[in-house]
Write a protein that holds these residues in place. Sequence first.
Motif, PDB file in Angstrom:
ATOM      1  N   GLY A  35      12.208   1.087  -4.766  1.00 37.40           N
ATOM      2  CA  GLY A  35      12.121   2.549  -4.809  1.00 37.40           C
ATOM      3  C   GLY A  35      10.922   3.077  -4.049  1.00 37.40           C
ATOM      4  N   THR A  36       9.799   2.379  -4.179  1.00 41.22           N
ATOM      5  CA  THR A  36       8.597   2.793  -3.449  1.00 41.22           C
ATOM      6  C   THR A  36       8.830   2.668  -1.952  1.00 41.22           C
ATOM      7  OG1 THR A  36       7.219   2.061  -5.294  1.00 41.22           O
ATOM      8  CG2 THR A  36       6.116   2.397  -3.170  1.00 41.22           C
ATOM      9  N   ARG A  37       9.451   1.578  -1.538  1.00 43.66           N
ATOM     10  CA  ARG A  37       9.746   1.372  -0.117  1.00 43.66           C
ATOM     11  C   ARG A  37      10.637   2.496   0.417  1.00 43.66           C
ATOM     12  NH1 ARG A  37       8.927  -2.780   2.640  1.00 43.66           N
ATOM     13  NH2 ARG A  37       8.831  -4.166   0.846  1.00 43.66           N
ATOM     14  N   LYS A  38      11.673   2.849  -0.344  1.00 41.86           N
ATOM     15  CA  LYS A  38      12.559   3.940   0.089  1.00 41.86           C
ATOM     16  C   LYS A  38      11.790   5.241   0.237  1.00 41.86           C
ATOM     17  CE  LYS A  38      16.983   2.466  -1.842  1.00 41.86           C
ATOM     18  NZ  LYS A  38      18.039   2.851  -2.798  1.00 41.86           N
ATOM     19  N   ALA A  39      10.929   5.532  -0.723  1.00 48.26           N
ATOM     20  CA  ALA A  39      10.144   6.775  -0.647  1.00 48.26           C
ATOM     21  C   ALA A  39       9.261   6.764   0.593  1.00 48.26           C
ATOM     22  CB  ALA A  39       9.306   6.957  -1.910  1.00 48.26           C
ATOM     23  N   LEU A  40       8.595   5.647   0.854  1.00 49.48           N
ATOM     24  CA  LEU A  40       7.705   5.558   2.024  1.00 49.48           C
ATOM     25  C   LEU A  40       8.492   5.644   3.332  1.00 49.48           C
ATOM     26  CD1 LEU A  40       5.282   2.798   0.704  1.00 49.48           C
ATOM     27  CD2 LEU A  40       4.754   5.240   1.023  1.00 49.48           C
ATOM     28  N   GLU A  41       9.664   5.025   3.366  1.00 49.11           N
ATOM     29  CA  GLU A  41      10.494   5.070   4.578  1.00 49.11           C
ATOM     30  C   GLU A  41      10.968   6.492   4.893  1.00 49.11           C
ATOM     31  OE1 GLU A  41      12.439   0.577   4.372  1.00 49.11           O
ATOM     32  OE2 GLU A  41      13.519   2.263   3.474  1.00 49.11           O
ATOM     33  N   ARG A  42      10.986   7.355   3.900  1.00 49.01           N
ATOM     34  CA  ARG A  42      11.489   8.716   4.083  1.00 49.01           C
ATOM     35  C   ARG A  42      10.391   9.744   4.339  1.00 49.01           C
ATOM     36  NH1 ARG A  42      16.285   8.278  -0.490  1.00 49.01           N
ATOM     37  NH2 ARG A  42      17.305   6.531   0.552  1.00 49.01           N
ATOM     38  N   VAL A  43       9.140   9.297   4.378  1.00 50.14           N
ATOM     39  CA  VAL A  43       8.048  10.225   4.677  1.00 50.14           C
ATOM     40  C   VAL A  43       8.181  10.638   6.146  1.00 50.14           C
ATOM     41  CG1 VAL A  43       5.538  10.470   4.870  1.00 50.14           C
ATOM     42  CG2 VAL A  43       6.517   9.229   2.935  1.00 50.14           C
ATOM     43  N   PRO A  44       8.249  11.929   6.410  1.00 52.38           N
ATOM     44  CA  PRO A  44       8.430  12.374   7.799  1.00 52.38           C
ATOM     45  C   PRO A  44       7.196  12.111   8.660  1.00 52.38           C
ATOM     46  CG  PRO A  44       8.193  14.263   6.327  1.00 52.38           C
ATOM     47  CD  PRO A  44       8.229  13.039   5.464  1.00 52.38           C
ATOM     48  N   GLU A  45       7.440  11.626   9.851  1.00 51.89           N
ATOM     49  CA  GLU A  45       6.356  11.387  10.802  1.00 51.89           C
ATOM     50  C   GLU A  45       5.854  12.718  11.370  1.00 51.89           C
ATOM     51  OE1 GLU A  45       7.895   8.621  13.689  1.00 51.89           O
ATOM     52  OE2 GLU A  45       7.876   6.959  12.258  1.00 51.89           O
ATOM     53  N   GLY A  46       4.598  12.739  11.772  1.00 48.45           N
ATOM     54  CA  GLY A  46       4.028  13.925  12.384  1.00 48.45           C
ATOM     55  C   GLY A  46       3.689  15.028  11.395  1.00 48.45           C
ATOM     56  N   GLN A  47       3.718  14.715  10.109  1.00 46.46           N
ATOM     57  CA  GLN A  47       3.462  15.716   9.060  1.00 46.46           C
ATOM     58  C   GLN A  47       2.265  15.338   8.182  1.00 46.46           C
ATOM     59  OE1 GLN A  47       5.549  18.559   8.563  1.00 46.46           O
ATOM     60  NE2 GLN A  47       6.336  17.952  10.557  1.00 46.46           N
ATOM     61  N   ASN A  48       1.406  14.446   8.647  1.00 49.04           N
ATOM     62  CA  ASN A  48       0.325  13.916   7.812  1.00 49.04           C
ATOM     63  C   ASN A  48      -0.621  14.976   7.268  1.00 49.04           C
ATOM     64  OD1 ASN A  48       1.463  11.483   8.402  1.00 49.04           O
ATOM     65  ND2 ASN A  48      -0.383  10.536   9.195  1.00 49.04           N
ATOM     66  N   ASP A  49      -0.807  16.064   7.978  1.00 42.91           N
ATOM     67  CA  ASP A  49      -1.737  17.110   7.531  1.00 42.91           C
ATOM     68  C   ASP A  49      -1.075  18.173   6.657  1.00 42.91           C
ATOM     69  OD1 ASP A  49      -3.974  15.982   8.729  1.00 42.91           O
ATOM     70  OD2 ASP A  49      -3.616  17.010  10.631  1.00 42.91           O
ATOM     71  N   TRP A  50       0.215  18.048   6.413  1.00 45.57           N
ATOM     72  CA  TRP A  50       0.924  19.045   5.620  1.00 45.57           C
ATOM     73  C   TRP A  50       0.514  18.955   4.150  1.00 45.57           C
ATOM     74  CZ3 TRP A  50       4.394  18.793   1.527  1.00 45.57           C
ATOM     75  CH2 TRP A  50       5.021  20.007   1.210  1.00 45.57           C
ATOM     76  N   VAL A  51       0.317  20.108   3.526  1.00 41.47           N
ATOM     77  CA  VAL A  51       0.031  20.183   2.094  1.00 41.47           C
ATOM     78  C   VAL A  51       0.898  21.281   1.476  1.00 41.47           C
ATOM     79  CG1 VAL A  51      -2.339  19.305   2.178  1.00 41.47           C
ATOM     80  CG2 VAL A  51      -1.931  21.722   2.474  1.00 41.47           C
ATOM     81  N   PRO A  52       1.417  21.057   0.269  1.00 40.70           N
ATOM     82  CA  PRO A  52       2.236  22.080  -0.375  1.00 40.70           C
ATOM     83  C   PRO A  52       1.403  23.217  -0.969  1.00 40.70           C
ATOM     84  CG  PRO A  52       2.095  20.151  -1.779  1.00 40.70           C
ATOM     85  CD  PRO A  52       1.413  19.808  -0.480  1.00 40.70           C
ATOM     86  N   HIS A  53       0.115  22.944  -1.165  1.00 42.99           N
ATOM     87  CA  HIS A  53      -0.781  23.932  -1.773  1.00 42.99           C
ATOM     88  C   HIS A  53      -2.198  23.582  -1.335  1.00 42.99           C
ATOM     89  CE1 HIS A  53      -3.132  25.902  -4.965  1.00 42.99           C
ATOM     90  NE2 HIS A  53      -2.098  26.739  -5.062  1.00 42.99           N
ATOM     91  N   GLU A  54      -3.052  24.574  -1.262  1.00 48.25           N
ATOM     92  CA  GLU A  54      -4.423  24.334  -0.797  1.00 48.25           C
ATOM     93  C   GLU A  54      -5.194  23.345  -1.675  1.00 48.25           C
ATOM     94  OE1 GLU A  54      -6.799  28.072  -2.809  1.00 48.25           O
ATOM     95  OE2 GLU A  54      -5.776  28.419  -0.896  1.00 48.25           O
ATOM     96  N   LYS A  55      -4.812  23.193  -2.933  1.00 47.54           N
ATOM     97  CA  LYS A  55      -5.484  22.249  -3.829  1.00 47.54           C
ATOM     98  C   LYS A  55      -4.855  20.859  -3.789  1.00 47.54           C
ATOM     99  CE  LYS A  55      -7.135  25.720  -7.084  1.00 47.54           C
ATOM    100  NZ  LYS A  55      -7.119  26.152  -8.505  1.00 47.54           N
ATOM    101  N   SER A  56      -3.759  20.710  -3.074  1.00 46.25           N
ATOM    102  CA  SER A  56      -3.048  19.435  -3.007  1.00 46.25           C
ATOM    103  C   SER A  56      -3.632  18.530  -1.936  1.00 46.25           C
ATOM    104  CB  SER A  56      -1.567  19.684  -2.692  1.00 46.25           C
ATOM    105  OG  SER A  56      -0.967  20.471  -3.672  1.00 46.25           O
ATOM    106  N   MET A  57      -3.383  17.228  -2.088  1.00 52.03           N
ATOM    107  CA  MET A  57      -3.805  16.296  -1.040  1.00 52.03           C
ATOM    108  C   MET A  57      -2.790  16.339   0.102  1.00 52.03           C
ATOM    109  SD  MET A  57      -3.100  12.494  -2.696  1.00 52.03           S
ATOM    110  CE  MET A  57      -3.871  12.794  -4.264  1.00 52.03           C
ATOM    111  N   LYS A  58      -3.236  15.925   1.263  1.00 53.12           N
ATOM    112  CA  LYS A  58      -2.371  15.912   2.448  1.00 53.12           C
ATOM    113  C   LYS A  58      -1.291  14.848   2.301  1.00 53.12           C
ATOM    114  CE  LYS A  58      -5.904  17.591   5.595  1.00 53.12           C
ATOM    115  NZ  LYS A  58      -6.707  17.317   6.798  1.00 53.12           N
ATOM    116  N   LEU A  59      -0.153  15.119   2.892  1.00 56.57           N
ATOM    117  CA  LEU A  59       0.979  14.201   2.833  1.00 56.57           C
ATOM    118  C   LEU A  59       0.606  12.814   3.347  1.00 56.57           C
ATOM    119  CD1 LEU A  59       3.982  13.472   2.446  1.00 56.57           C
ATOM    120  CD2 LEU A  59       4.421  14.540   4.665  1.00 56.57           C
TER     121      LEU A  59
END
Length: 178
Positions: free
Chosen positions: A26-50
């Motif tokens: 399950g962890t592998r599937k989640a990691l495989e689905r992380v979109p590339e080129g989005q490392n700096d994206w955050v859902p909220h200013e208090k959240s950590m970066k993707l």
Amino acid sequence: MKSTKARTDVQLKELFLETLKRDEAGTRKALERVPEGQNDWVPHEKSMKLGYLASLVASMPSWIETMINQDELDFAPVEPEKQFKPFEWTKTSELVALFDESLKKARAALESTTDEHLMTNWRLKAHGHLISEEPRYINIQHGMLTHWAHHRGQLTVYLRLKEALVPALYGPSADERF
């Protein structure tokens, strides 16, 4: 009907190895689905970066090696050169490779230890100050495995917000059945 009699001879290290094995796919599937080129994206200013969150989820199993092979960890050392820096990845394949290496380290450490060693204390510090001192097995269970489940769940929320498919982890997701 198959017997469901519980084993009474399970060792702690076997339990932890089985937990890693159970959560690996399950962890592998989640990691495989992380979109590339989005490392700096955050859902909220208090959240950590993707990118940071994904690196954290991929590298957390290696914390087991530290908890077994070292007597303590200062996760916020005063010296800047000793501070944790997350692996910076650009390709999903790099993230998955980090995960594979992390699992390899965790498994090797668990396979080479004993339950007696897992009963000995391990210290967690921040800025040189003691945060906790508990048996290694408690730190592995709560400081890594439970913490890892939390961040894996957090990552699936990020995946949903980025319109990526969310894998079934502990039950089916809206995108995937068992």
